[in-house]
Design a protein around this motif. Structure first.
Motif, PDB file in Angstrom:
ATOM      1  N   ARG A 191       0.804  -1.174   0.130  1.00  0.00           N
ATOM      2  CA  ARG A 191       0.193   0.320  -0.191  1.00  0.00           C
ATOM      3  C   ARG A 191       0.598   1.312   0.193  1.00  0.00           C
ATOM      4  O   ARG A 191       0.767   2.281  -0.242  1.00  0.00           O
TER       5      ARG A 191
ATOM      6  N   ALA B 254       1.304  -6.379  13.093  1.00  0.00           N
ATOM      7  CA  ALA B 254       1.953  -5.461  13.749  1.00  0.00           C
ATOM      8  C   ALA B 254       2.038  -4.341  15.154  1.00  0.00           C
ATOM      9  O   ALA B 254       0.664  -4.343  14.661  1.00  0.00           O
TER      10      ALA B 254
ATOM     11  N   TYR C  65       0.519 -21.458   8.263  1.00  0.00           N
ATOM     12  CA  TYR C  65       2.201 -21.380   8.693  1.00  0.00           C
ATOM     13  C   TYR C  65       1.653 -21.584   9.633  1.00  0.00           C
ATOM     14  O   TYR C  65       1.173 -21.005  10.281  1.00  0.00           O
TER      15      TYR C  65
HETATM   16  N1  LIG Z   1       1.812 -17.387  11.566  1.00  0.00           N
HETATM   17  C1  LIG Z   1       2.654 -16.197  12.413  1.00  0.00           C
HETATM   18  O1  LIG Z   1       3.087 -16.809  13.184  1.00  0.00           O
HETATM   19  C2  LIG Z   1       2.036 -15.032  11.841  1.00  0.00           C
HETATM   20  C3  LIG Z   1       1.124 -14.619  10.444  1.00  0.00           C
HETATM   21  C4  LIG Z   1       1.595 -13.516   9.932  1.00  0.00           C
HETATM   22  C5  LIG Z   1       2.190 -12.502  10.896  1.00  0.00           C
HETATM   23  N2  LIG Z   1       2.821 -12.983  11.395  1.00  0.00           N
HETATM   24  C6  LIG Z   1       3.726 -11.975  12.478  1.00  0.00           C
HETATM   25  O2  LIG Z   1       2.934 -10.534  13.113  1.00  0.00           O
HETATM   26  C7  LIG Z   1       4.285  -9.757  12.576  1.00  0.00           C
HETATM   27  C8  LIG Z   1       3.929  -8.687  11.698  1.00  0.00           C
HETATM   28  O3  LIG Z   1       3.466  -8.825  10.423  1.00  0.00           O
HETATM   29  P1  LIG Z   1       4.431  -8.317   9.201  1.00  0.00           P
HETATM   30  O4  LIG Z   1       5.643  -8.021   9.009  1.00  0.00           O
HETATM   31  O5  LIG Z   1       4.467  -9.845   7.713  1.00  0.00           O
HETATM   32  O6  LIG Z   1       3.648  -7.490   8.614  1.00  0.00           O
HETATM   33  P2  LIG Z   1       1.508  -7.121   9.077  1.00  0.00           P
HETATM   34  O7  LIG Z   1       1.882  -5.693   9.317  1.00  0.00           O
HETATM   35  O8  LIG Z   1       1.188  -8.344   9.707  1.00  0.00           O
HETATM   36  O9  LIG Z   1       1.355  -7.150   7.417  1.00  0.00           O
HETATM   37  C9  LIG Z   1       2.110  -7.654   5.938  1.00  0.00           C
HETATM   38  C10 LIG Z   1       1.470  -7.475   4.691  1.00  0.00           C
HETATM   39  O10 LIG Z   1       0.629  -7.363   4.418  1.00  0.00           O
HETATM   40  C11 LIG Z   1       0.416  -6.106   3.877  1.00  0.00           C
HETATM   41  N3  LIG Z   1      -1.302  -6.080   4.719  1.00  0.00           N
HETATM   42  C12 LIG Z   1      -1.390  -5.281   5.193  1.00  0.00           C
HETATM   43  N4  LIG Z   1      -2.875  -4.364   5.721  1.00  0.00           N
HETATM   44  C13 LIG Z   1      -2.686  -4.503   4.182  1.00  0.00           C
HETATM   45  C14 LIG Z   1      -3.930  -4.063   3.223  1.00  0.00           C
HETATM   46  N5  LIG Z   1      -5.150  -3.552   3.111  1.00  0.00           N
HETATM   47  N6  LIG Z   1      -3.314  -3.952   1.509  1.00  0.00           N
HETATM   48  C15 LIG Z   1      -2.351  -4.493   1.792  1.00  0.00           C
HETATM   49  N7  LIG Z   1      -1.656  -4.768   2.507  1.00  0.00           N
HETATM   50  C16 LIG Z   1      -1.703  -4.910   3.217  1.00  0.00           C
HETATM   51  C17 LIG Z   1       1.009  -5.431   4.457  1.00  0.00           C
HETATM   52  O11 LIG Z   1       1.280  -4.366   3.530  1.00  0.00           O
HETATM   53  P3  LIG Z   1       1.702  -3.044   3.133  1.00  0.00           P
HETATM   54  O12 LIG Z   1       3.300  -2.881   2.644  1.00  0.00           O
HETATM   55  O13 LIG Z   1       1.016  -2.149   2.711  1.00  0.00           O
HETATM   56  O14 LIG Z   1       2.110  -2.399   5.065  1.00  0.00           O
HETATM   57  C18 LIG Z   1       2.735  -5.680   4.751  1.00  0.00           C
HETATM   58  O15 LIG Z   1       3.536  -6.387   3.754  1.00  0.00           O
HETATM   59  C19 LIG Z   1       5.392 -10.182  12.299  1.00  0.00           C
HETATM   60  O16 LIG Z   1       6.289 -10.304  13.874  1.00  0.00           O
HETATM   61  C20 LIG Z   1       5.168 -11.145  11.568  1.00  0.00           C
HETATM   62  O17 LIG Z   1       5.499 -12.257  12.271  1.00  0.00           O
HETATM   63  C21 LIG Z   1       2.862 -14.280  12.198  1.00  0.00           C
END
Ligand SMILES: NC(=O)c1ccc[n+]([C@@H]2O[C@H](COP(=O)([O-])OP(=O)(O)OC[C@H]3O[C@@H](n4cnc5c(N)ncnc54)[C@H](OP(=O)(O)O)[C@@H]3O)[C@@H](O)[C@H]2O)c1
Length: 318
Positions: free
Chosen positions: A32, A78, A175
């Motif tokens: 985004r 996040a 996952y």
């Molecule tokens: N299985 C699991 O344990 C699991 C799964 C997922 C996440 N997590 C954890 O959660 C934490 C945060 O995760 P993360 O860094 O992957 O970031 P995140 O904030 O969870 O987002 C992941 C991606 O989703 C995108 N996103 C969010 N809202 C969106 C929207 N409305 N339209 C398009 N794209 C959108 C973001 O894109 P933008 O570039 O647009 O911001 C980002 O690149 C991390 O510590 C991660 O390890 C854990």
């Protein structure tokens, strides 16, 4: 292949993009944020700026990319964990798993994509009954804690619509709990500060996954596996009483505190008590068999000791 990755700038996207590029795939990476476009280009992808909840914009971005395969890695997790208000914490992620999946599926189908891969999760969604480790054939929890109902419904949505997307081949990757570079800093910080106590008997079973292994499984799923749902976890589901003290020691923290169930419920709510005492782990046998995937980090033991900041095990350390 031409591959469209939605959520490309997140923890998994940043591991996945270089693997896709190294395999010779041509990658369109969606974010985004125009500010992240440069980083996506550095990783070898062509960036596109689009909100995953805007159906028309998603349709246009995917059509422009003309992908053979579409990968959905959009989550919004996040920020501080608030297990008491689990569904509130997951509200945007749940939208991304329902409407976001629907928009992307429609766009992928219209663009003639052959394969669609979506992110799901395994751990707390498993049925909390019977043996400690579940396969994809076991049911999901028919009666989750009240605070997790919407989040489970969103997971059920992804897992229902993606494999049914024929003629597109729809693969759902469940996952386990991520750790590794960019994927576990907040979690490890809680352990360091002794703010992640063992509640009750600590008999909840967790399945972990190194973030780099999440990426290699996703790469494998581009070319292997029938439509369906796959658990992508390491080889060692473990009780909280095993992994939490180990993690504390690995990061140089004092041992975790212990709380009785009644106090844990009061302090953190039912979902936290369930995660600490009741949840079940998951088997990766199907992913190994059908995706031909193996984790480079087969156990969180080695992973928590050496993999929190590195992507792959050092030679000879595996
Ligand atoms: N299985 C699991 O344990 C699991 C799964 C997922 C996440 N997590 C954890 O959660 C934490 C945060 O995760 P993360 O860094 O992957 O970031 P995140 O904030 O969870 O987002 C992941 C991606 O989703 C995108 N996103 C969010 N809202 C969106 C929207 N409305 N339209 C398009 N794209 C959108 C973001 O894109 P933008 O570039 O647009 O911001 C980002 O690149 C991390 O510590 C991660 O390890 C854990």
């Amino acid at each position: 292949m031409r591959v469209f990755v939605a959520g490309a700038a997140g923890a998994i996207g940043q591991q996945l993009l270089p693997l896709l590029v190294a395999q010779g795939h041509q990658v369109t990476a969606a974010t985004r944020s125009p500010a992240k476009a440069g980083r996506l280009r550095e990783l070898g992808a062509e960036p596109t700026v689009v909100d995953g909840l805007d159906a028309i914009a998603v349709g246009e971005a995917v059509a422009r990319a003309e992908p053979d395969a579409v990968i959905h890695q959009m989550t919004s997790l996040a920020g501080d964990a608030d297990l008491r208000h689990f569904d509130r914490m997951f509200a945007v992620t749940n939208q991304l798993r329902t409407q976001g999946t629907d928009h992307l599926l429609a766009a992928a189908a219209a663009a003639g994509a052959r394969r669609f891969i979506a992110q799901s999760y395994t751990g707390w969604p498993n049925i909390r009954d019977g043996g400690p480790v579940k396969t994809e054939d076991d049911p999901l929890d028919p009666n989750p804690p009240a605070a997790q109902r919407e989040s489970l419904a969103a997971i059920e949505h992804v897992e229902r619509v993606v494999p049914a997307a024929a003629p597109m081949q729809g693969i759902v990757l469940r996952y386990g709990s991520f750790y590794g570079p960019g994927a576990s800093d907040a979690f490890v910080d809680l352990v360091r500060k002794r703010r992640l106590p063992i509640i009750g008997d600590g008999a909840g079973v967790w399945s972990f996954l190194h973030i780099h292994d999440a990426a290699t499984a996703t790469l494998a799923a581009l070319e292997h596996g029938q439509p369906g749902v796959y658990n992508v976890v390491d080889d060692e589901p473990a009780r909280v009483t095993e992994w939490l003290p180990f993690l504390a020691q690995a990061v140089g923290a004092k041992p975790p505190r212990r709380l009785p169930v009644w106090l844990g419920r009061l302090a953190a709510g039912e979902a936290a008590v369930s995660a600490m005492t009741q949840i079940r782990g998951s088997s990766n046998a199907r992913a190994k068999r059908e995706l031909g995937w193996r984790p480079a980090w087969p156990s969180w033991r080695q992973g928590f000791s050496h993999g929190l900041a590195s992507a792959e095990p050092a030679r000879g350390a595996a």
